[in-house]
Write a protein that holds these residues in place. Sequence first.
Motif, PDB file in Angstrom:
ATOM      1  N   LEU A  11       0.826  -1.239   0.132  1.00  0.00           N
ATOM      2  CA  LEU A  11       0.077   0.070  -0.019  1.00  0.00           C
ATOM      3  C   LEU A  11       0.855   1.245   0.145  1.00  0.00           C
ATOM      4  CD1 LEU A  11      -2.977  -1.076   2.540  1.00  0.00           C
ATOM      5  CD2 LEU A  11      -2.678  -1.012  -0.109  1.00  0.00           C
ATOM      6  N   SER A  12       1.909   1.135   0.724  1.00  0.00           N
ATOM      7  CA  SER A  12       2.874   2.540   0.670  1.00  0.00           C
ATOM      8  C   SER A  12       3.443   2.511  -0.675  1.00  0.00           C
ATOM      9  CB  SER A  12       4.192   2.409   1.734  1.00  0.00           C
ATOM     10  OG  SER A  12       3.564   2.315   3.274  1.00  0.00           O
ATOM     11  N   ILE A  13       3.900   1.156  -1.170  1.00  0.00           N
ATOM     12  CA  ILE A  13       4.488   1.374  -2.448  1.00  0.00           C
ATOM     13  C   ILE A  13       3.528   1.804  -3.572  1.00  0.00           C
ATOM     14  CG2 ILE A  13       5.484   0.180  -4.754  1.00  0.00           C
ATOM     15  CD1 ILE A  13       6.601  -2.005  -2.631  1.00  0.00           C
ATOM     16  N   ARG A  14       2.043   1.640  -3.474  1.00  0.00           N
ATOM     17  CA  ARG A  14       1.115   2.211  -4.301  1.00  0.00           C
ATOM     18  C   ARG A  14       1.064   3.774  -4.145  1.00  0.00           C
ATOM     19  NH1 ARG A  14      -5.103   0.410  -3.709  1.00  0.00           N
ATOM     20  NH2 ARG A  14      -4.607   1.528  -1.919  1.00  0.00           N
ATOM     21  N   PHE A  15       1.159   4.161  -2.968  1.00  0.00           N
ATOM     22  CA  PHE A  15       1.003   5.516  -2.395  1.00  0.00           C
ATOM     23  C   PHE A  15       1.982   6.167  -3.311  1.00  0.00           C
ATOM     24  CE2 PHE A  15       2.433   8.822   0.341  1.00  0.00           C
ATOM     25  CZ  PHE A  15       1.210   9.783   0.631  1.00  0.00           C
ATOM     26  N   LEU A  16       3.144   5.687  -3.371  1.00  0.00           N
ATOM     27  CA  LEU A  16       4.389   6.414  -3.868  1.00  0.00           C
ATOM     28  C   LEU A  16       4.465   6.298  -5.531  1.00  0.00           C
ATOM     29  CD1 LEU A  16       6.996   5.633  -1.264  1.00  0.00           C
ATOM     30  CD2 LEU A  16       5.941   7.735  -1.291  1.00  0.00           C
ATOM     31  N   THR A  17       3.793   5.016  -6.025  1.00  0.00           N
ATOM     32  CA  THR A  17       4.344   4.823  -7.071  1.00  0.00           C
ATOM     33  C   THR A  17       3.224   4.643  -8.463  1.00  0.00           C
ATOM     34  OG1 THR A  17       4.077   2.469  -7.146  1.00  0.00           O
ATOM     35  CG2 THR A  17       6.378   3.656  -6.615  1.00  0.00           C
ATOM     36  N   GLY A  18       1.973   4.458  -7.616  1.00  0.00           N
ATOM     37  CA  GLY A  18       0.562   4.406  -8.317  1.00  0.00           C
ATOM     38  C   GLY A  18       0.835   2.802  -8.703  1.00  0.00           C
ATOM     39  N   ILE A  19       1.501   1.907  -8.452  1.00  0.00           N
ATOM     40  CA  ILE A  19       1.670   0.583  -8.873  1.00  0.00           C
ATOM     41  C   ILE A  19       1.065  -0.213  -7.781  1.00  0.00           C
ATOM     42  CG2 ILE A  19       3.259  -1.323  -9.423  1.00  0.00           C
ATOM     43  CD1 ILE A  19       5.165   0.988 -10.401  1.00  0.00           C
ATOM     44  N   SER A  68       4.773  -2.634 -15.655  1.00  0.00           N
ATOM     45  CA  SER A  68       5.616  -2.232 -16.882  1.00  0.00           C
ATOM     46  C   SER A  68       5.891  -1.076 -16.910  1.00  0.00           C
ATOM     47  CB  SER A  68       5.104  -2.700 -18.213  1.00  0.00           C
ATOM     48  OG  SER A  68       3.830  -2.300 -18.396  1.00  0.00           O
ATOM     49  N   ASP A  69       7.023  -0.450 -17.307  1.00  0.00           N
ATOM     50  CA  ASP A  69       7.038   1.253 -17.441  1.00  0.00           C
ATOM     51  C   ASP A  69       6.729   1.879 -16.105  1.00  0.00           C
ATOM     52  OD1 ASP A  69       7.356   0.919 -20.323  1.00  0.00           O
ATOM     53  OD2 ASP A  69       5.564   1.074 -20.737  1.00  0.00           O
ATOM     54  N   THR A  70       7.676   1.438 -15.134  1.00  0.00           N
ATOM     55  CA  THR A  70       7.145   1.991 -13.808  1.00  0.00           C
ATOM     56  C   THR A  70       8.014   3.474 -13.513  1.00  0.00           C
ATOM     57  OG1 THR A  70       9.168   1.002 -12.924  1.00  0.00           O
ATOM     58  CG2 THR A  70       7.401  -0.338 -12.656  1.00  0.00           C
ATOM     59  N   GLY A  71       8.763   3.665 -14.316  1.00  0.00           N
ATOM     60  CA  GLY A  71       9.569   4.832 -14.039  1.00  0.00           C
ATOM     61  C   GLY A  71      10.809   4.811 -13.379  1.00  0.00           C
ATOM     62  N   PHE A  72      11.034   3.593 -12.648  1.00  0.00           N
ATOM     63  CA  PHE A  72      12.084   3.200 -11.808  1.00  0.00           C
ATOM     64  C   PHE A  72      13.019   2.581 -12.372  1.00  0.00           C
ATOM     65  CE2 PHE A  72       8.564   4.262  -9.187  1.00  0.00           C
ATOM     66  CZ  PHE A  72       9.156   5.067  -8.234  1.00  0.00           C
ATOM     67  N   LYS A  73      14.312   2.235 -11.781  1.00  0.00           N
ATOM     68  CA  LYS A  73      15.450   1.423 -12.301  1.00  0.00           C
ATOM     69  C   LYS A  73      14.588  -0.105 -11.933  1.00  0.00           C
ATOM     70  CE  LYS A  73      19.725  -1.075 -11.355  1.00  0.00           C
ATOM     71  NZ  LYS A  73      20.672  -0.893 -10.467  1.00  0.00           N
ATOM     72  N   GLU A  74      14.222  -0.883 -12.798  1.00  0.00           N
ATOM     73  CA  GLU A  74      13.621  -2.260 -12.364  1.00  0.00           C
ATOM     74  C   GLU A  74      14.890  -3.290 -12.352  1.00  0.00           C
ATOM     75  OE1 GLU A  74      10.563  -2.685 -15.210  1.00  0.00           O
ATOM     76  OE2 GLU A  74       9.626  -0.833 -15.069  1.00  0.00           O
ATOM     77  N   VAL A  75      14.600  -3.855 -11.396  1.00  0.00           N
ATOM     78  CA  VAL A  75      15.522  -5.128 -11.102  1.00  0.00           C
ATOM     79  C   VAL A  75      14.552  -6.286 -11.026  1.00  0.00           C
ATOM     80  CG1 VAL A  75      17.182  -6.321  -9.685  1.00  0.00           C
ATOM     81  CG2 VAL A  75      17.071  -3.927  -9.882  1.00  0.00           C
ATOM     82  N   TRP A  76      14.580  -7.387 -12.218  1.00  0.00           N
ATOM     83  CA  TRP A  76      13.660  -8.496 -12.112  1.00  0.00           C
ATOM     84  C   TRP A  76      14.490  -9.590 -11.808  1.00  0.00           C
ATOM     85  CZ3 TRP A  76       8.431  -8.100 -13.504  1.00  0.00           C
ATOM     86  CH2 TRP A  76       8.360  -6.783 -13.960  1.00  0.00           C
ATOM     87  N   PHE A  77      13.756 -10.721 -11.034  1.00  0.00           N
ATOM     88  CA  PHE A  77      14.297 -11.873 -10.654  1.00  0.00           C
ATOM     89  C   PHE A  77      13.130 -12.959 -10.653  1.00  0.00           C
ATOM     90  CE2 PHE A  77      13.111  -9.133  -7.059  1.00  0.00           C
ATOM     91  CZ  PHE A  77      12.208  -9.980  -6.537  1.00  0.00           C
ATOM     92  N   SER A  78      13.746 -14.318 -10.502  1.00  0.00           N
ATOM     93  CA  SER A  78      12.744 -15.329 -10.356  1.00  0.00           C
ATOM     94  C   SER A  78      12.825 -15.906  -8.939  1.00  0.00           C
ATOM     95  CB  SER A  78      13.145 -16.352 -11.345  1.00  0.00           C
ATOM     96  OG  SER A  78      14.447 -17.170 -10.815  1.00  0.00           O
TER      97      SER A  78
END
Length: 227
Positions: free
Chosen positions: A27-35, A65-75
């Motif tokens: 919820l905090s991440i959504r508050f800051l990013t909309g994601i 996708s297209d978050t506007g941040f540096k994205e680090v993806w992992f499995s």
Amino acid sequence: MNNERIARVLAKMEEKGLTQLIVSDPLSIRFLTGIMVNPGERLYALILKSNGEHVLLLNYLYFVSDTGFKEVWFSDMEDQISIIADQIDTTKTLGIDKTWPARFLIPLQEKCPKLKTVWGSDCVDGVRAVKNEEEIQIMKEASAINDRVMEMVKEYVKEGMTEKQIADFIDNEYLKAVQAELALTPSYVSARMPLTSTMSQAIRELSRRANVSSLTWAAYGKDIAQT
């Protein structure tokens, strides 16, 4: 990305002497990013940095996708603790929010023994607690919708009805009130118990059983007990 909100969090971090902060509360991440992501037990975090080089840690299973941040993806199969360590400065203090699980924090501390971790949740919580004019207006709208529905409920409730019937009526009226823009948490119903002989007794019983509806309008909630 909400640059104004992030800037306010960064200012709070500066006050605490922090240059990096892990935000894990969805919820905090959504508050800051909309994601909005529901990660379950998987790693999901936003790393805020005073230099502006913020990082979003994302499992390949998340649909963003297209978050506007540096994205680090992992499995799921990768060494996620090493991935975290690679994205922070292990020689400096790291702020941690209140929801980051010990299953990530403790292995990170073990991997980086020189890393100092401190409570940093107040940096985000303090910003979330102060609403701007737009947020205040949305909260007023959510409250007005609730008020209208509760007026309808007073006319709808009759002797012999069950709590389930009333809960379904409330949920349906919320949905009709705001249609597709509404995210609704269904009303909690404790039992299929017929209402008692008088309205006041019935309402007191509903209240006692904590029959509470939660309406979320444009990501803002207003809880109401049927009293």
